[in-house]
Design an enzyme around this catalytic site. Structure first.
Site, mmCIF file in Angstrom:
data_model
loop_
_atom_site.group_PDB
_atom_site.id
_atom_site.type_symbol
_atom_site.label_atom_id
_atom_site.label_comp_id
_atom_site.label_asym_id
_atom_site.label_seq_id
_atom_site.Cartn_x
_atom_site.Cartn_y
_atom_site.Cartn_z
ATOM 1 C CG HIS A 136 -2.185 0.736 1.094
ATOM 2 N ND1 HIS A 136 -2.219 2.101 0.936
ATOM 3 C CD2 HIS A 136 -3.473 0.315 1.090
ATOM 4 C CE1 HIS A 136 -3.475 2.504 0.872
ATOM 5 N NE2 HIS A 136 -4.261 1.430 0.954
ATOM 6 C CG ASP A 187 -11.117 4.215 -2.198
ATOM 7 O OD1 ASP A 187 -10.340 3.315 -2.604
ATOM 8 O OD2 ASP A 187 -11.813 4.092 -1.171
ATOM 9 C CD GLU A 189 -3.946 0.454 -2.465
ATOM 10 O OE1 GLU A 189 -4.513 -0.555 -1.983
ATOM 11 O OE2 GLU A 189 -4.445 1.592 -2.423
#
Length: 346
Positions: free
Chosen positions: A178, A248, A312
């Site tokens: 991450h 996100d 990621e």
């Protein structure tokens, strides 16, 4: 090329150790034995040493940040809908740590474990080798799994993260790191002035719990269109109209681990000329822009939204419920190896 280690405090009454590889160009990579945290990737600049990762100076501040800062995430990164899955007709229930869903494997994920560490120096590279043996009571997953994660820094200023897993019974395996990046000098408050390219034409539609619906959405002519590179600030200001007020999101990417192929992503700071190319053998890039990060977090850059960008690499999230997204089942006698590689110029 050299490897050193030093004390980084304590967690749960156990010592935390930081292992550091320094290459022949004075580039440094540090990893913690707790959480497999990638604590440093630093380069020398005219203003002194600069860590291009978001980081903390103590393990306590990593825990307090609440943003999974540069943690090693596994056995399954991102979300699993309804905190349950099925393998070969058997149903398994996980901890629901985000509403009704599991995120980043819950409280028993790799980021909350100590790791065994070995180191190795080769002629042109240094390695920090993490290993662990996970039983169902350790990580909440079926099967007994042996895991090895190898962080390598070489003299070309490349970092490679290799993930190896094998198990005695079918389980899940979709790890990542991450890592949050900000390539600009210390006075840059956000990543808005940096440019991002993602080798992607689609992203996943999600429900209110950020669980993929199965639908693919075209990126073209939207805030998600990074195919030819664009200024992050322009895209982020378009995202202010969303609930997250930033990214996100789950991008479908073309896997690439070879120098002969296009990286899945390129992050560049035009002012300094620093650039990070990212390669992965899997089909997803999760992009998260630290939305809503409070100024109370104690990191190497003041906390705020968009202070850094998490990139990621993994297989598309919730693929256990969407087989067309990819297979993340690790089976007995079928060991798995995944790789993420970062190529940094400065």
């Amino acid at each position: 090329m050299k490897i050193t280690h030093d004390n980084f405090g304590e967690m749960n009454s156990h010592p935390v150790t930081r292992y550091t590889v320094t290459n022949d160009h004075h580039v440094r990579m540090s990893v913690l034995n707790y959480g497999g945290i990638w604590q440093e990737f630093s380069v020398l600049t005219p203003q002194g040493r600069l860590n291009l990762l978001l980081s903390a100076d103590s393990v306590e501040n990593y825990q307090k940040s609440g943003y999974c800062v540069c943690q090693l995430i596994g056995p399954v990164a991102n979300r699993i809908g309804h905190a349950q899955f099925q393998i070969d007709g058997h149903n398994y229930q996980l901890q629901a740590n985000e509403g009704n869903n599991t995120n980043h494997s819950g409280d028993r994920g790799w980021q909350n474990h100590f790791w065994h560490v070995d180191t190795q120096i080769n002629e042109n590279s240094g390695q920090i080798i993490l290993s662990n043996h996970y039983r169902p009571k350790d990580d909440g997953m079926p099967g007994v799994t042996n895991v090895q994660v190898v962080y390598t820094l070489d003299n070309q200023n490349q970092v490679t993260i290799d993930f190896y897993g094998h198990t005695d019974a079918a389980t899940l395996f979709n790890p990542t790191n991450h890592s949050y990046w900000n390539l600009a000098d210390r006075d840059a408050r956000t990543v808005e002035a940096q440019e991002l390219m993602i080798n992607s034409e689609q992203h996943l539609a999600v429900d209110d719990g950020k669980i993929p619906t199965g639908q693919l959405v075209n990126n073209q002519d939207s805030a998600y269109d990074f195919k030819h590179g664009r200024l992050l600030g322009d895209a982020l200001h378009e995202m202010l109209k969303t609930r997250e007020k930033g990214f996100d999101d789950f991008f479908v990417v073309e896997p690439s681990t070879s120098m002969d192929h296009q990286p899945i992503a390129v992050l560049r700071d035009p002012e300094s000329g620093r650039e990070m190319k990212m390669f992965s053998d899997r089909n997803a890039l999760v992009v998260y822009t630290a939305n809503g990060m409070p100024d109370s977090v104690q990191l190497n850059r003041p906390g705020r939204s968009w202070v850094a960008i998490a990139l990621e690499a993994q297989t598309l999230p919730d693929s256990v419920h969407h087989p067309e997204f990819g297979d993340i089942i690790l089976r007995s006698l079928e060991p798995v190896h995944h790789q993420i590689r970062y190529e940094i110029t400065y």
